[in-house]
Design a protein around this motif. Structure first.
Motif, mmCIF file in Angstrom:
data_model
loop_
_atom_site.group_PDB
_atom_site.id
_atom_site.type_symbol
_atom_site.label_atom_id
_atom_site.label_comp_id
_atom_site.label_asym_id
_atom_site.label_seq_id
_atom_site.Cartn_x
_atom_site.Cartn_y
_atom_site.Cartn_z
ATOM 1 N N SER A 63 0.681 -1.308 -0.032
ATOM 2 C CA SER A 63 0.085 0.046 0.107
ATOM 3 C C SER A 63 0.856 1.231 0.123
ATOM 4 O O SER A 63 1.950 1.409 0.651
ATOM 5 N N SER A 64 0.427 2.355 -0.797
ATOM 6 C CA SER A 64 1.085 3.505 -0.854
ATOM 7 C C SER A 64 0.599 4.416 0.177
ATOM 8 O O SER A 64 -0.819 4.340 0.523
ATOM 9 N N GLY B 250 -3.149 4.248 -0.658
ATOM 10 C CA GLY B 250 -3.381 3.698 -2.050
ATOM 11 C C GLY B 250 -3.354 2.113 -2.055
ATOM 12 O O GLY B 250 -2.623 1.435 -1.180
ATOM 13 N N PRO B 251 -3.934 1.459 -3.138
ATOM 14 C CA PRO B 251 -4.040 0.031 -3.049
ATOM 15 C C PRO B 251 -2.716 -0.592 -3.164
ATOM 16 O O PRO B 251 -1.875 -0.207 -4.067
ATOM 17 N N VAL C 186 -5.328 7.877 -6.013
ATOM 18 C CA VAL C 186 -5.527 8.198 -4.388
ATOM 19 C C VAL C 186 -6.348 9.348 -4.272
ATOM 20 O O VAL C 186 -6.104 10.578 -4.756
ATOM 21 N N THR C 187 -7.282 8.973 -3.446
ATOM 22 C CA THR C 187 -8.347 10.077 -3.151
ATOM 23 C C THR C 187 -7.989 10.371 -1.563
ATOM 24 O O THR C 187 -7.982 9.618 -0.555
ATOM 25 N N THR D 181 4.393 11.062 -1.356
ATOM 26 C CA THR D 181 4.174 9.735 -1.720
ATOM 27 C C THR D 181 5.221 8.689 -1.490
ATOM 28 O O THR D 181 6.322 8.993 -1.887
ATOM 29 N N MET D 182 4.968 7.555 -0.712
ATOM 30 C CA MET D 182 5.905 6.579 -0.181
ATOM 31 C C MET D 182 5.351 5.383 -0.667
ATOM 32 O O MET D 182 4.195 4.799 -0.352
#
Length: 224
Positions: A118-119, A135-136, A150-151, A180-181
């Motif tokens: 996951s991000s 994120g997924p 990504v929301t 973002t990672m």
């Protein structure tokens, strides 16, 4: 007839004794055969060892050339902010709902797939955290690009009443920052596993009218 005592007595001949082969003695005819078998075994072992050494050398060469782990690259394709116009019409945090939608690409330049978890995406305004989303997970195949949307739900109480934000909204351009990672691993030939962490920090100017990115500056950090 003369007396039998005077007859010449012929002694009995000794029985001929033929040498026999015992178990302790080796048949000379088997020696060449054993030597041939020994040579074949030595040749077979040498051949197998040579093949294994060559395979190991080839794997090492491929691991450091064709299959060398390269840095995955992230790109911020777009970022839209929904509900910004409501800030100028509301004086309370409950009066509006602001969301940030980030379109991010993960490019895998490796000859093996990059499987990541996951991000984590954080959104900042004036260095203050206003939103966080996850994120997924996904899998970027070899030499392919994986896109993630990504929301992020923005914390309204962090924005309402901000004079600078209202001025930027009225001016039509809002400055935002994002981080973002993504962490994952690259598995090469089913043997070599490399853990990879990628971080992308971006600062951008977003047009309020059409939600487009007017100016963007991103930098990457990669840990192999």
């Amino acid at each position: 007839m003369p007396s039998s005592d005077q007859d010449q007595v012929t002694p009995l001949a000794f029985a001929a004794i033929h040498p026999t082969t015992t178990n302790d003695e080796e048949d000379p005819s088997t020696k060449p055969r054993r030597r041939l078998l020994r040579r074949r075994c030595v040749l077979c072992c040498a051949t197998c060892t040579t093949v294994l050494v060559l395979i190991a050398i080839i794997i090492v060469i491929l691991a450091f050339t064709v299959f060398k782990v390269k840095e995955p690259k992230m790109t911020m394709n777009s970022m839209t902010i929904q509900g910004l116009s409501a800030i100028t019409r509301s004086s309370s945090a409950s009066g509006f709902n602001v969301t940030v939608v980030a379109d991010i690409s993960v490019k895998n330049p490796n000859a093996a797939s990059f499987k990541f978890g996951s991000s984590t995406t954080s959104v900042y305004y004036k260095d203050g955290l206003v939103g966080l989303a996850y994120g997924p997970p996904g899998n970027a195949r070899a030499h392919r690009t994986f896109r993630v949307n990504v929301t992020v739900d923005v914390m309204g109480d962090q924005l309402v009443g901000d004079v600078d934000l209202m001025a930027e909204v009225m001016g039509g351009v809002v400055g935002m920052k994002s981080s973002t990672m993504v962490g994952g691993r690259v598995k090469i030939l089913g043997i070599f596993k490399h853990h990879v962490d990628v971080m992308m920090n971006c600062s951008m100017s977003i047009a309020v009218l059409n939600q487009s990115i007017l100016d963007q500056n991103c930098n990457h950090r990669v840990w192999l």
